[in-house]
Enzyme design. Structure first.
Site, PDB file in Angstrom:
ATOM      1  N   HIS A 172       0.862  -1.042   0.001  1.00  0.00           N
ATOM      2  CA  HIS A 172      -0.003  -0.186  -0.013  1.00  0.00           C
ATOM      3  C   HIS A 172       0.975   1.078   0.001  1.00  0.00           C
ATOM      4  CE1 HIS A 172      -2.835   2.731   1.914  1.00  0.00           C
ATOM      5  NE2 HIS A 172      -3.786   2.005   1.545  1.00  0.00           N
ATOM      6  N   ASP A 211       3.242  -4.830   8.236  1.00  0.00           N
ATOM      7  CA  ASP A 211       1.926  -3.868   7.922  1.00  0.00           C
ATOM      8  C   ASP A 211       0.847  -4.821   8.070  1.00  0.00           C
ATOM      9  OD1 ASP A 211      -0.170  -2.696   7.191  1.00  0.00           O
ATOM     10  OD2 ASP A 211       0.589  -2.128   5.165  1.00  0.00           O
ATOM     11  N   GLN A 237      -4.463  -5.498   7.294  1.00  0.00           N
ATOM     12  CA  GLN A 237      -5.536  -6.264   6.581  1.00  0.00           C
ATOM     13  C   GLN A 237      -5.366  -7.806   7.297  1.00  0.00           C
ATOM     14  OE1 GLN A 237      -7.693  -5.132   4.463  1.00  0.00           O
ATOM     15  NE2 GLN A 237      -6.856  -3.224   3.787  1.00  0.00           N
ATOM     16  N   LYS A 261     -10.139  -0.759  10.706  1.00  0.00           N
ATOM     17  CA  LYS A 261     -10.442  -1.778   9.848  1.00  0.00           C
ATOM     18  C   LYS A 261     -10.993  -3.046  10.598  1.00  0.00           C
ATOM     19  CE  LYS A 261      -7.061  -0.623   6.252  1.00  0.00           C
ATOM     20  NZ  LYS A 261      -8.075   0.079   5.340  1.00  0.00           N
ATOM     21  N   CYS A 298      -4.721   2.497  -3.299  1.00  0.00           N
ATOM     22  CA  CYS A 298      -3.588   2.940  -2.917  1.00  0.00           C
ATOM     23  C   CYS A 298      -2.420   1.976  -3.114  1.00  0.00           C
ATOM     24  CB  CYS A 298      -3.855   3.184  -1.453  1.00  0.00           C
ATOM     25  SG  CYS A 298      -4.862   4.639  -1.302  1.00  0.00           S
TER      26      CYS A 298
END
Lengths: 429, 151
Positions: free
Chosen positions: A136, A213, A216, A239, A375
């Protein structure tokens, strides 16, 4: 406020009682147009919030709103305790060892910027940072900024034709100058889940710092900071049923202690004189100014809510939904689908109908999907498309909603006379 | 506020779909007098535009890029309508389209030809940028900016 840790939604064979769960989300009853109820498939962008989270925000402002860590009055004490309790919840939720390994930021992006700035201070000209082609922008730009500031090099680990990370390329790219590897746990476009343990071993052997990261992954699957073996883990509240404006940075304490502060101001200091300052201990060293107290507290409620459902149950349920969606999409044999595994994200494109047009048409049926570059412009370039359409699921979605989505997609393809859909009459309204 | 469902047929008029399927202005030019690249960073839509002038009038237009049906159709209409116009007139047409999108009265409305078909885009506010991207790029080309981003 706390929900019991046991799975209150467990009933018989079905792991999640979606009918019951959906009652917790008023927005899912919203009529987008007359007769068209919302089908929310943009969960990779942000998820909806259950009533308990919204109530938690209201309860804070109505009953114990105060600034934390400084007041001696009752309200300040209650607010401080509630805020710090969430640190413990996050610690347990992602398997960190200590409270002070959990830092609250504004979002995943800020967490990565903090790391790039603070870790970056010790990098020297010629050092290298490794990221991947499936990142991202939030895990690209902070490193470009550091590159420009410190004259380092940013290198990309390629992806394979199966949309997976090319691990052999990673082994070739890594070298003594590789100081940091920063990589996504789960791609927000491809849904690919990277083998972090494998990467952690490679990083460790090379003496590189590993940042994951997990924006997600943490909301959708069991993530254990210690088990993964990374040095830093970053993700966002919004999220995973929590409010916007709260990000998390989990890091190894010995590294956090060595790192210089990112932002300066109140809260992050121990002592200030006319000559200078002494920084506070971690985690507060990295939490300058009044933090987002209300949203952090409500984020704690979101974690309770997710734990009440069980993250493993959520994972299995979403895998089932994704497989169902992929099997239904097979009828559109003219679509290119960019997912190699079923983990809650389905991304596709077709050269004859642009993702924007698909998204506009399915929106007419109440279905919210994402269209664009998500993104991840470098990834789009690698996939050789300018944009894709993406449906992303959460535990409150159902197979019936996927059926509605598929019907809406048929209308879109009919409209643009794409592929096997032979009907020539457009569907106006 | 009108809460009724905007009709897809208002957005995707047949004339728009025709332009999308068979866009004008795709032939590259051997030389250009004005040039610009436009991009909508939100969605990744890209437009490259080149103009060739003769005796103060736009003789040839080249336009290409990636985009949705609305942005491609709007670009195709641009290529068709600007041919033979002088810069001043071309700018008026561009302004007329923008005014139409933002519900402003504009005296030049009669001149905009196929562009009138884009009026339905107004009911889909997030798509207005798609319709205007080629025109914003055109205006920037005239000013002399090579790269623009609209957001």
């Amino acid at each position: 406020m706390c929900l019991p840790k046991r799975n209150r939604h467990e009933s018989g064979k079905t792991m999640l009682d979606t009918k019951k769960i959906r009652k917790d989300f008023k927005i899912l009853n919203r009529k987008i147009w007359a007769g068209k109820t919302l089908v929310y498939f943009d969960n990779a962008a942000t998820t909806q919030k259950p009533q308990v989270v919204i109530d938690s925000l209201v309860n804070y402002y109505e009953n114990y709103n105060a600034n934390i860590h400084r007041g001696v009055h009752k309200l300040a004490e209650e607010a401080t305790e509630a805020y710090e309790k969430v640190r413990e919840k996050v610690r347990d939720f992602v398997g960190a060892t200590k409270n002070d390994e959990v830092i609250f930021t504004r979002n995943t992006t800020e967490s990565i910027n903090l790391l790039a700035y603070s870790l970056g201070e010790s990098l020297e000209e010629g050092d290298e940072v490794l990221i991947s082609e499936m990142e991202h922008h939030s895990n690209i730009i902070p490193w470009y900024l550091l590159r420009d500031r410190k004259k380092i090099t940013v290198k990309f680990i390629p992806i394979t034709k199966n949309y997976e990370l090319d691990y052999s390329a990673l082994e070739k790219l890594i070298n003594k100058k590789t100081k940091i590897i920063s990589i996504t746990h789960k791609s927000n476009v491809l849904g690919t889940v990277n083998d972090i343990k494998r990467i952690a071993q490679i990083a460790k052997n090379n003496g590189s710092i590993l940042i994951i990261d997990a924006a997600q992954s943490v909301p959708h699957m069991k993530v254990d900071f210690q088990d993964l073996g990374c040095d830093f883990l970053v993700f966002s509240s919004h999220k995973m049923c929590g409010p916007t404006g709260v990000g998390v940075l989990v890091g190894k304490k010995e590294l956090l202690e060595k790192m210089p502060p990112f932002l300066g101001g109140g809260e992050m200091i121990r002592k200030v004189t006319f000559e200078g300052f002494t920084p506070n201990d971690v985690p507060w060293k990295f939490e300058a100014g009044t933090p987002n107290i209300a949203d952090v507290i409500a984020f704690g409620t979101a974690i309770d809510y997710i734990e009440s459902l069980g993250i493993e149950n959520i994972y299995k349920y979403e895998c089932g939904l994704t497989e169902y969606c992929l099997s239904k999409l097979k009828q559109f044999d003219f679509l290119k689908i960019y997912n190699s595994s079923g983990t809650g994200i389905v991304t596709f494109s077709n050269p004859l109908v642009h993702p924007h047009d698909i998204a506009t048409i399915v929106d007419q049926y109440g279905v919210a999907i994402r269209a664009g570059h998500h993104c991840a412009q470098p990834l789009m370039k690698r996939l050789n498309v300018s944009a894709t359409a993406r449906a992303s699921f959460y535990f409150y979605n159902t197979k019936e909603e996927i059926d509605l989505f598929i019907e809406a997609l048929k209308k879109a393809f009919d409209y643009f006379k794409v592929g096997a859909c032979k009907k020539l009459n457009p569907v106006g309204g | 506020m009108d809460k009724s469902i905007p009709k897809l047929d208002e957005l995707y008029k047949e004339i728009i779909l025709d332009h999308y399927r068979h866009p004008h202005g795709r032939v590259p030019l051997e030389k250009v007098d004005y040039h610009a690249e436009g991009m909508n960073p939100l969605c990744g839509d890209e437009v490259k535009l080149g103009l060739q002038l003769k005796d103060g009038k736009i003789e040839k237009v080249h336009i290409e890029g990636h985009g949705c049906s609305i942005s491609v159709a709007s670009g195709s209409m641009l290529a068709q309508i600007l041919k033979g116009k002088d810069i001043q007139n071309a700018k008026q047409i561009s302004q007329a389209l923008k005014d139409m999108m933002h519900d402003k009265v504009n005296g030049a409305k009669d001149d905009i030809g196929d562009l009138e078909a884009l009026e339905g885009v107004k009911r889909f506010p997030v798509r207005i940028k798609c319709a205007l991207l080629p025109w914003t790029t055109f205006e920037e080309a005239i000013i002399g900016h090579d790269h623009i981003e609209i957001s």
